[in-house]
Design a protein around this motif. Structure first.
Motif, PDB file in Angstrom:
ATOM      1  N   TRP A   1       0.849  -1.192   0.000  1.00 31.78           N
ATOM      2  CA  TRP A   1       0.000   0.000   0.000  1.00 31.78           C
ATOM      3  C   TRP A   1       0.886   1.243   0.000  1.00 31.78           C
ATOM      4  CZ3 TRP A   1      -0.977   4.366   2.822  1.00 31.78           C
ATOM      5  CH2 TRP A   1      -2.134   5.069   2.459  1.00 31.78           C
ATOM      6  N   SER A   2       1.947   1.209   0.773  1.00 36.17           N
ATOM      7  CA  SER A   2       2.840   2.363   0.900  1.00 36.17           C
ATOM      8  C   SER A   2       3.572   2.693  -0.397  1.00 36.17           C
ATOM      9  CB  SER A   2       3.864   2.126   2.013  1.00 36.17           C
ATOM     10  OG  SER A   2       3.214   1.993   3.258  1.00 36.17           O
ATOM     11  N   VAL A   3       3.774   1.692  -1.258  1.00 36.59           N
ATOM     12  CA  VAL A   3       4.465   1.940  -2.543  1.00 36.59           C
ATOM     13  C   VAL A   3       3.486   1.930  -3.712  1.00 36.59           C
ATOM     14  CG1 VAL A   3       6.712   1.119  -1.733  1.00 36.59           C
ATOM     15  CG2 VAL A   3       5.132  -0.497  -2.841  1.00 36.59           C
ATOM     16  N   GLY A   4       2.221   2.143  -3.430  1.00 37.54           N
ATOM     17  CA  GLY A   4       1.221   2.242  -4.490  1.00 37.54           C
ATOM     18  C   GLY A   4       1.029   0.962  -5.280  1.00 37.54           C
ATOM     19  N   GLY A   5       1.249  -0.186  -4.644  1.00 36.49           N
ATOM     20  CA  GLY A   5       1.041  -1.478  -5.294  1.00 36.49           C
ATOM     21  C   GLY A   5       2.185  -1.918  -6.194  1.00 36.49           C
ATOM     22  N   ASP A   6       3.317  -1.230  -6.149  1.00 39.80           N
ATOM     23  CA  ASP A   6       4.454  -1.535  -7.022  1.00 39.80           C
ATOM     24  C   ASP A   6       5.207  -2.772  -6.502  1.00 39.80           C
ATOM     25  OD1 ASP A   6       6.694  -1.578  -8.657  1.00 39.80           O
ATOM     26  OD2 ASP A   6       7.026   0.589  -8.543  1.00 39.80           O
ATOM     27  N   THR A   7       4.923  -3.924  -7.084  1.00 41.10           N
ATOM     28  CA  THR A   7       5.556  -5.170  -6.621  1.00 41.10           C
ATOM     29  C   THR A   7       7.055  -5.196  -6.913  1.00 41.10           C
ATOM     30  OG1 THR A   7       4.925  -6.320  -8.662  1.00 41.10           O
ATOM     31  CG2 THR A   7       3.459  -6.552  -6.756  1.00 41.10           C
ATOM     32  N   ARG A   8       7.521  -4.406  -7.864  1.00 39.82           N
ATOM     33  CA  ARG A   8       8.969  -4.329  -8.110  1.00 39.82           C
ATOM     34  C   ARG A   8       9.682  -3.845  -6.855  1.00 39.82           C
ATOM     35  NH1 ARG A   8       9.507  -0.070 -12.695  1.00 39.82           N
ATOM     36  NH2 ARG A   8       8.270   0.956 -11.095  1.00 39.82           N
ATOM     37  N   ARG A   9       9.114  -2.844  -6.212  1.00 42.62           N
ATOM     38  CA  ARG A   9       9.737  -2.273  -5.019  1.00 42.62           C
ATOM     39  C   ARG A   9       9.634  -3.227  -3.836  1.00 42.62           C
ATOM     40  NH1 ARG A   9       7.770   3.820  -4.851  1.00 42.62           N
ATOM     41  NH2 ARG A   9       9.206   3.892  -3.098  1.00 42.62           N
ATOM     42  N   LEU A  10       8.548  -3.962  -3.756  1.00 41.55           N
ATOM     43  CA  LEU A  10       8.422  -4.980  -2.708  1.00 41.55           C
ATOM     44  C   LEU A  10       9.477  -6.064  -2.891  1.00 41.55           C
ATOM     45  CD1 LEU A  10       7.093  -6.420  -0.319  1.00 41.55           C
ATOM     46  CD2 LEU A  10       5.402  -7.341  -1.934  1.00 41.55           C
ATOM     47  N   LYS A  11       9.647  -6.542  -4.111  1.00 38.00           N
ATOM     48  CA  LYS A  11      10.643  -7.585  -4.390  1.00 38.00           C
ATOM     49  C   LYS A  11      12.047  -7.091  -4.076  1.00 38.00           C
ATOM     50  CE  LYS A  11       8.041  -9.904  -8.066  1.00 38.00           C
ATOM     51  NZ  LYS A  11       8.018 -10.206  -9.510  1.00 38.00           N
ATOM     52  N   LEU A  12      12.333  -5.842  -4.404  1.00 34.03           N
ATOM     53  CA  LEU A  12      13.649  -5.272  -4.133  1.00 34.03           C
ATOM     54  C   LEU A  12      13.921  -5.228  -2.629  1.00 34.03           C
ATOM     55  CD1 LEU A  12      16.166  -3.893  -5.421  1.00 34.03           C
ATOM     56  CD2 LEU A  12      14.966  -1.717  -5.063  1.00 34.03           C
ATOM     57  N   ALA A  13      12.954  -4.734  -1.869  1.00 31.28           N
ATOM     58  CA  ALA A  13      13.114  -4.667  -0.415  1.00 31.28           C
ATOM     59  C   ALA A  13      13.232  -6.064   0.194  1.00 31.28           C
ATOM     60  CB  ALA A  13      11.939  -3.909   0.208  1.00 31.28           C
ATOM     61  N   ALA A  14      12.444  -7.011  -0.325  1.00 30.81           N
ATOM     62  CA  ALA A  14      12.503  -8.387   0.184  1.00 30.81           C
ATOM     63  C   ALA A  14      13.854  -9.010  -0.099  1.00 30.81           C
ATOM     64  CB  ALA A  14      11.383  -9.218  -0.441  1.00 30.81           C
ATOM     65  N   LEU A  15      14.437  -8.734  -1.260  1.00 37.66           N
ATOM     66  CA  LEU A  15      15.758  -9.265  -1.564  1.00 37.66           C
ATOM     67  C   LEU A  15      16.772  -8.772  -0.538  1.00 37.66           C
ATOM     68  CD1 LEU A  15      17.576 -10.898  -3.485  1.00 37.66           C
ATOM     69  CD2 LEU A  15      17.947  -8.779  -4.748  1.00 37.66           C
ATOM     70  N   CYS A  16      16.720  -7.504  -0.211  1.00 41.14           N
ATOM     71  CA  CYS A  16      17.614  -6.967   0.813  1.00 41.14           C
ATOM     72  C   CYS A  16      17.326  -7.629   2.161  1.00 41.14           C
ATOM     73  CB  CYS A  16      17.452  -5.452   0.908  1.00 41.14           C
ATOM     74  SG  CYS A  16      18.549  -4.687   2.118  1.00 41.14           S
ATOM     75  N   GLN A  17      16.061  -7.705   2.534  1.00 40.92           N
ATOM     76  CA  GLN A  17      15.672  -8.295   3.817  1.00 40.92           C
ATOM     77  C   GLN A  17      16.166  -9.734   3.952  1.00 40.92           C
ATOM     78  OE1 GLN A  17      11.509  -9.213   4.221  1.00 40.92           O
ATOM     79  NE2 GLN A  17      11.612  -9.258   6.454  1.00 40.92           N
ATOM     80  N   PHE A  18      16.023 -10.523   2.904  1.00 40.77           N
ATOM     81  CA  PHE A  18      16.384 -11.935   2.963  1.00 40.77           C
ATOM     82  C   PHE A  18      17.891 -12.165   2.872  1.00 40.77           C
ATOM     83  CE2 PHE A  18      12.010 -12.637   2.924  1.00 40.77           C
ATOM     84  CZ  PHE A  18      11.728 -13.982   3.096  1.00 40.77           C
ATOM     85  N   THR A  19      18.669 -11.098   2.640  1.00 40.83           N
ATOM     86  CA  THR A  19      20.125 -11.223   2.656  1.00 40.83           C
ATOM     87  C   THR A  19      20.735 -10.497   3.850  1.00 40.83           C
ATOM     88  OG1 THR A  19      20.388  -9.335   1.138  1.00 40.83           O
ATOM     89  CG2 THR A  19      20.291 -11.549   0.154  1.00 40.83           C
ATOM     90  N   LEU A  20      19.916 -10.154   4.819  1.00 37.12           N
ATOM     91  CA  LEU A  20      20.413  -9.625   6.089  1.00 37.12           C
ATOM     92  C   LEU A  20      20.804 -10.808   6.981  1.00 37.12           C
ATOM     93  CD1 LEU A  20      17.776  -6.817   6.825  1.00 37.12           C
ATOM     94  CD2 LEU A  20      20.134  -6.522   6.022  1.00 37.12           C
ATOM     95  N   PRO A  21      21.665 -10.573   7.967  1.00 38.42           N
ATOM     96  CA  PRO A  21      22.131 -11.682   8.806  1.00 38.42           C
ATOM     97  C   PRO A  21      21.035 -12.341   9.646  1.00 38.42           C
ATOM     98  CG  PRO A  21      23.457  -9.699   9.170  1.00 38.42           C
ATOM     99  CD  PRO A  21      22.328  -9.328   8.263  1.00 38.42           C
ATOM    100  N   GLN A  22      20.087 -11.573  10.088  1.00 41.10           N
ATOM    101  CA  GLN A  22      19.070 -12.099  11.001  1.00 41.10           C
ATOM    102  C   GLN A  22      17.859 -12.622  10.218  1.00 41.10           C
ATOM    103  OE1 GLN A  22      19.598 -12.465  14.189  1.00 41.10           O
ATOM    104  NE2 GLN A  22      21.500 -11.331  14.353  1.00 41.10           N
TER     105      GLN A  22
END
Length: 190
Positions: free
Chosen positions: A43-64
């Motif tokens: 909702w915060s990115v206006g439904g842009d799944t590209r931005r969700l995927k980008l953030a998730a890629l970063c999240q899933f490559t964090l140590p925790q």
């Protein structure tokens, strides 16, 4: 960085480095992109799944460990901004209502995380920080993670052996150059 673009790549890098240094590796500090008490990421990115995927890629490559709030993986959003908590707690989407492409992306990302989980808690080295282009890249073990947080394609030098994961099918490793479409990220192996 990913939602409001109110901080630059250099600020994200500095914040992550400070976070890792302050808490060390002894504490378990899961990360999330959205939860029941805040606006959903989509909702915060206006439904842009590209931005969700980008953030998730970063999240899933964090140590925790990453935490995925129900429905995010299938495109669940909300009807309006969070005035009532119920907006972030809408019922799950099922069957044809689900974004199958997004679900497939998350399945592949989770599989990659499981196969490489020890890598992300190892030494993390910043490789590229380009505030003007919105480009951020870091290396963990034998992997390079590159994130393009802008609405234009970018290229970066990358002497990797293989592109193993991309948030967009247009991400391409050709010779020593990695091309990333707008709001795309990739993981390359050495």
């Amino acid at each position: 960085f990913f939602v409001f673009q109110s901080i630059a790549a250099s600020q994200l890098d500095r914040a992550l480095q400070q976070h890792f240094a302050y808490f060390g590796s002894e504490l378990v500090l899961p990360s999330f992109l959205d939860n029941h008490d805040m606006n959903r990421f989509l909702w915060s990115v206006g439904g842009d799944t590209r931005r969700l995927k980008l953030a998730a890629l970063c999240q899933f490559t964090l140590p925790q460990p990453p935490i995925l709030y129900y429905g995010t993986e299938v495109g669940l959003s909300q009807r309006q901004g969070l005035g009532r908590l119920e907006e972030a707690r809408l019922p799950m989407l099922w069957d044809e209502e689900q974004d199958r492409d997004l679900l497939d992306f998350y399945r592949r990302l989770i599989q990659l995380r499981r196969q490489t989980v020890g890598t992300w808690s190892g030494l993390r080295t910043t490789v590229v920080v380009d505030d003007e282009q919105g480009l951020y890249a870091y290396r963990c073990g034998a992997y390079l993670v590159a994130l393009n947080n802008r609405e234009r394609e970018v290229s970066l030098e990358c002497r990797a052996a293989e592109l193993i994961f991309g948030t967009d099918p247009g991400a391409e490793l050709s010779g020593d150059q990695l091309d990333l479409p707008p709001y795309a990220g990739a993981i390359c192996s050495f």
